[in-house]
Write an enzyme that holds these catalytic residues in place. Sequence first.
Site, PDB file in Angstrom:
ATOM      1  N   CYS A   2      26.423  46.265  36.645  1.00 29.89           N
ATOM      2  CA  CYS A   2      26.906  45.028  36.307  1.00 29.89           C
ATOM      3  C   CYS A   2      28.226  44.630  37.031  1.00 29.89           C
ATOM      4  O   CYS A   2      28.546  45.406  37.859  1.00 29.89           O
ATOM      5  CB  CYS A   2      27.438  44.796  34.733  1.00 29.89           C
ATOM      6  SG  CYS A   2      26.267  45.640  33.723  1.00 29.89           S
ATOM      7  N   ARG A  27      24.847  42.865  41.569  1.00 29.95           N
ATOM      8  CA  ARG A  27      25.050  43.854  40.880  1.00 29.95           C
ATOM      9  C   ARG A  27      24.349  43.992  39.729  1.00 29.95           C
ATOM     10  O   ARG A  27      24.094  44.896  38.830  1.00 29.95           O
ATOM     11  CB  ARG A  27      26.606  44.216  40.450  1.00 29.95           C
ATOM     12  CG  ARG A  27      27.560  44.335  41.538  1.00 29.95           C
ATOM     13  CD  ARG A  27      28.801  44.238  41.230  1.00 29.95           C
ATOM     14  NE  ARG A  27      29.310  45.542  40.680  1.00 29.95           N
ATOM     15  CZ  ARG A  27      29.737  46.470  41.492  1.00 29.95           C
ATOM     16  NH1 ARG A  27      29.820  46.483  42.828  1.00 29.95           N
ATOM     17  NH2 ARG A  27      30.180  47.686  41.003  1.00 29.95           N
ATOM     18  N   TRP A  75      23.350  43.892  34.394  1.00 28.24           N
ATOM     19  CA  TRP A  75      21.978  44.559  34.682  1.00 28.24           C
ATOM     20  C   TRP A  75      21.909  45.539  33.357  1.00 28.24           C
ATOM     21  O   TRP A  75      22.963  46.588  33.192  1.00 28.24           O
ATOM     22  CB  TRP A  75      22.246  45.464  35.931  1.00 28.24           C
ATOM     23  CG  TRP A  75      20.839  46.324  36.435  1.00 28.24           C
ATOM     24  CD1 TRP A  75      19.851  45.695  37.146  1.00 28.24           C
ATOM     25  CD2 TRP A  75      20.703  47.562  36.378  1.00 28.24           C
ATOM     26  NE1 TRP A  75      18.993  46.726  37.261  1.00 28.24           N
ATOM     27  CE2 TRP A  75      19.499  47.858  36.736  1.00 28.24           C
ATOM     28  CE3 TRP A  75      21.612  48.645  35.560  1.00 28.24           C
ATOM     29  CZ2 TRP A  75      18.802  49.138  36.638  1.00 28.24           C
ATOM     30  CZ3 TRP A  75      20.870  49.790  35.564  1.00 28.24           C
ATOM     31  CH2 TRP A  75      19.844  50.161  36.153  1.00 28.24           C
ATOM     32  N   ASN A 100      31.812  47.544  33.043  1.00 31.32           N
ATOM     33  CA  ASN A 100      30.770  47.975  33.703  1.00 31.32           C
ATOM     34  C   ASN A 100      30.544  49.601  33.811  1.00 31.32           C
ATOM     35  O   ASN A 100      31.678  50.023  33.632  1.00 31.32           O
ATOM     36  CB  ASN A 100      31.127  47.421  35.241  1.00 31.32           C
ATOM     37  CG  ASN A 100      30.486  48.210  36.392  1.00 31.32           C
ATOM     38  OD1 ASN A 100      31.106  48.544  37.529  1.00 31.32           O
ATOM     39  ND2 ASN A 100      29.197  48.743  36.172  1.00 31.32           N
ATOM     40  N   GLY A 101      29.447  49.992  33.435  1.00 30.04           N
ATOM     41  CA  GLY A 101      29.405  51.636  33.125  1.00 30.04           C
ATOM     42  C   GLY A 101      28.820  51.958  32.243  1.00 30.04           C
ATOM     43  O   GLY A 101      27.829  51.050  31.446  1.00 30.04           O
ATOM     44  N   GLU A 483       9.912  54.489  53.418  1.00 28.90           N
ATOM     45  CA  GLU A 483      10.890  53.327  53.410  1.00 28.90           C
ATOM     46  C   GLU A 483       9.901  51.938  53.282  1.00 28.90           C
ATOM     47  O   GLU A 483       9.991  51.204  52.638  1.00 28.90           O
ATOM     48  CB  GLU A 483      11.651  53.099  54.470  1.00 28.90           C
ATOM     49  CG  GLU A 483      12.483  51.846  54.530  1.00 28.90           C
ATOM     50  CD  GLU A 483      13.445  51.670  53.400  1.00 28.90           C
ATOM     51  OE1 GLU A 483      13.520  52.559  52.509  1.00 28.90           O
ATOM     52  OE2 GLU A 483      13.920  50.826  53.474  1.00 28.90           O
ATOM     53  N   LYS A 487       9.698  49.466  50.114  1.00 32.41           N
ATOM     54  CA  LYS A 487       9.978  47.813  50.251  1.00 32.41           C
ATOM     55  C   LYS A 487       8.780  47.252  49.596  1.00 32.41           C
ATOM     56  O   LYS A 487       9.031  46.146  48.897  1.00 32.41           O
ATOM     57  CB  LYS A 487      10.100  47.475  51.930  1.00 32.41           C
ATOM     58  CG  LYS A 487      10.937  47.868  52.631  1.00 32.41           C
ATOM     59  CD  LYS A 487      12.320  47.128  52.097  1.00 32.41           C
ATOM     60  CE  LYS A 487      13.104  48.111  51.246  1.00 32.41           C
ATOM     61  NZ  LYS A 487      14.306  48.598  51.486  1.00 32.41           N
ATOM     62  N   GLU A 490       9.273  47.310  45.642  1.00 39.08           N
ATOM     63  CA  GLU A 490      10.474  46.798  45.277  1.00 39.08           C
ATOM     64  C   GLU A 490      10.163  45.331  45.082  1.00 39.08           C
ATOM     65  O   GLU A 490      10.848  44.562  43.991  1.00 39.08           O
ATOM     66  CB  GLU A 490      11.524  46.813  46.104  1.00 39.08           C
ATOM     67  CG  GLU A 490      12.380  48.150  46.089  1.00 39.08           C
ATOM     68  CD  GLU A 490      13.490  48.225  46.956  1.00 39.08           C
ATOM     69  OE1 GLU A 490      14.649  48.552  46.578  1.00 39.08           O
ATOM     70  OE2 GLU A 490      13.326  47.941  48.336  1.00 39.08           O
ATOM     71  N   HIS A 506      -4.722  66.872  50.314  1.00 43.68           N
ATOM     72  CA  HIS A 506      -4.432  67.791  49.304  1.00 43.68           C
ATOM     73  C   HIS A 506      -4.259  67.019  47.926  1.00 43.68           C
ATOM     74  O   HIS A 506      -3.515  67.282  47.120  1.00 43.68           O
ATOM     75  CB  HIS A 506      -3.125  68.350  49.459  1.00 43.68           C
ATOM     76  CG  HIS A 506      -3.305  69.548  50.809  1.00 43.68           C
ATOM     77  ND1 HIS A 506      -3.947  70.528  50.437  1.00 43.68           N
ATOM     78  CD2 HIS A 506      -2.914  69.343  51.936  1.00 43.68           C
ATOM     79  CE1 HIS A 506      -4.316  71.107  51.624  1.00 43.68           C
ATOM     80  NE2 HIS A 506      -3.196  70.510  52.495  1.00 43.68           N
ATOM     81  N   LYS A 605      21.300  45.165  43.357  1.00 40.56           N
ATOM     82  CA  LYS A 605      21.699  45.897  44.971  1.00 40.56           C
ATOM     83  C   LYS A 605      22.609  47.111  44.844  1.00 40.56           C
ATOM     84  O   LYS A 605      22.497  47.919  45.687  1.00 40.56           O
ATOM     85  CB  LYS A 605      22.374  44.857  45.425  1.00 40.56           C
ATOM     86  CG  LYS A 605      22.570  45.231  47.145  1.00 40.56           C
ATOM     87  CD  LYS A 605      22.130  44.250  47.869  1.00 40.56           C
ATOM     88  CE  LYS A 605      21.963  44.656  49.314  1.00 40.56           C
ATOM     89  NZ  LYS A 605      20.805  45.652  49.848  1.00 40.56           N
TER      90      LYS A 605
HETATM   91  C1  G6P Z   1      19.860  50.422  44.957  1.00 35.27           C
HETATM   92  C2  G6P Z   1      19.328  49.191  46.055  1.00 35.27           C
HETATM   93  C3  G6P Z   1      18.788  49.901  47.229  1.00 35.27           C
HETATM   94  C4  G6P Z   1      19.588  50.962  47.857  1.00 35.27           C
HETATM   95  C5  G6P Z   1      20.180  52.009  46.704  1.00 35.27           C
HETATM   96  C6  G6P Z   1      21.404  52.818  47.357  1.00 35.27           C
HETATM   97  O1  G6P Z   1      18.737  51.037  44.342  1.00 35.27           O
HETATM   98  O2  G6P Z   1      18.522  48.317  45.274  1.00 35.27           O
HETATM   99  O3  G6P Z   1      18.583  48.837  48.056  1.00 35.27           O
HETATM  100  O4  G6P Z   1      19.174  51.760  48.749  1.00 35.27           O
HETATM  101  O5  G6P Z   1      20.780  51.412  45.561  1.00 35.27           O
HETATM  102  O6  G6P Z   1      22.366  52.003  47.694  1.00 35.27           O
HETATM  103  P1  G6P Z   1      23.562  52.409  48.548  1.00 35.27           P
HETATM  104  O7  G6P Z   1      24.446  51.065  48.410  1.00 35.27           O
HETATM  105  O8  G6P Z   1      24.159  53.552  48.264  1.00 35.27           O
HETATM  106  O9  G6P Z   1      22.932  52.424  49.916  1.00 35.27           O
END
Ligand code: G6P
Length: 610
Positions: A2, A27, A75, A100-101, A483, A487, A490, A506, A605
Amino acid sequence: MCGIVGAIAHRTVTPVLLEGLKRLEYRGYDSAGIAVLDQDHTLLRTRRIGKILELEAALQQAPLVGRIGIAHTRWATHGVPSERNAHPHVCRERVAVVHNGIVENYEALRGELQAKGYEFTSETDTEVIAHQIDVFLEQGLPLLKAVQATCGVLRGAFAIGVISSAHPRELVAARQGSPLVVGLGDSENYIASDVFALVAETQRFLFLEDGDTAVLTTDGVEIYDAAGAAVERPVHETRIAADAVERGEYRHYMQKEIHEQAIAVEKTLDGRYQGERLLDEAFGDTAAAIFDQVRNVQIVACGTSYHAGMVARYWMEEIAGVPCQVEVASEFRYRRHVVQPGTLFVTISQSGETADTLAALKQARLIGYTHTLAICNVPESSLVRESELALMTRAGPEIGVASTKAFTTQLTALLLLVIAIGKRNGISKEREVAIVRELHRLPSQIEQVLRLEPEIVKWAENFGDKKDALYLGRGMHYPVAMEGALKLKEISYIHAEAYPAGELKHGPLALIDDQMPVIAVAPNNELLEKLKSNLQEVQARGGELYVFADVNAPLESMAGVKLLRVAEVNDVLAPIIYTIPLQLLAYHVALIKGTDVDQPRNLAKSVTVE
Ligand code: G6P
């Protein structure tokens, strides 16, 4: 997680709060709310499920006018996204709180408060904070003391903002484990989860430390430490520009950020060299002496940043010849470690606020890792402030939740670190210079690989009805495959997994049929022949293959395989280049699926809770 924001001024604060929320939407974005005290000191509150635009629309219909207020974008952790669970939470029309927390002991507190007659209207952990503050106000404590006493009974991580109709000229804030900054204005003051939320109002900030509480009035800010003693925290001037980040000609921020990667990488490299030699000072004044002692590297990160760390492990061992371990932060922080002497503890984080990464850094210091370095995109972040050394990735603000330019700039920065450590460990001047020359060609190679977009758009059309996808890579392209899979899941919500291609037999081979697209990353390196065999295993079982391959990779013989050719690239830098078509593929599949590309469901994010 949040985002929280608060303000006290001689003008109505609603526009400040709304602008702050928009800048904090990364956030969390499942609901949002705002509370102000009006001129009669009556507590007014508006909350809406959904994005901040919904809250904004509600406020246009029925404006809230007040010179002191707090606001929140959520969130969900405890309780579904709903108006009832949205912040601010209030107690008896007297106290309003944004948080937040996570309050870990909220169930016990809730029981105690219910026994005292407090009624709960939400499923959140936050509501206990509002009621608990009210308990202390009832005992006659002033607002600051009531908040401090409340912090004393809360367990967990929190940043809170509090207003009360009983104390209409004070905004009180507290920080314990979650980020919170204080912005200093001209006869007005603010709080927020990050600096970016407030840069339209001020460039002057105080960073609260864990255990701090603060009282903001229009006249100033007083800060108290965990023991309740008045303390001074230094004022920082931020260089973050106030202009909101524009999407320009692009349909989504993610697309814009994918296309910004050449410039972003150029900025990461800028000024970090003298001629063709890397400058140690780029990492901090004491870097040279610290790097001299490095015999081992431990990397810790989350999500995309963790994938960057995994690529770096290959580089660190192959180029620098230094042992390197990589672990996700949420695992690292909860196990016992054997600390190798001479280890550099490296964290990687776009935001510098990821709770698990921050906690791992704290843990690392406690258990004896003496030297710490952060690779980060946000100079004002907690991670940078708490690390001994730091290298900024300079990607610029990344708005899309799915990380793109942050990743490629992290890789670039990590390669600089590998060179810095490698130099002390036998890497020849020629090798260093060769890598540096290649690094300088990187932006133009990124531009070149981006030109594959129209063909990737055509490939994406085949993915619209798919439920699963498998990504394959070998060596340092295994994390690239991870990665790529991240993507896709997500932003398109297609289940995607990545495997080192050699592991296919395997288990995952059992999944292959004509409904399972397999995406492979095939640079022309020493593992290509091995990868080719793995691809043939897929083909023999009717799997549909999509291969990103080097122009020179001899793959023509594989009939029926969809091939996209990537211009020749140096082996070391190939992970950076090969990531980009995978980002584009995920983006275009998401467009076809019609998902919310920049703010995919259930994600945020910056993850500032465990
Ligand atoms: C969240 C975001 C990701 C990011 C991860 C780590 O899951 O959605 O895109 O890679 O956090 O975030 P940071 O800011 O520590 O790279």
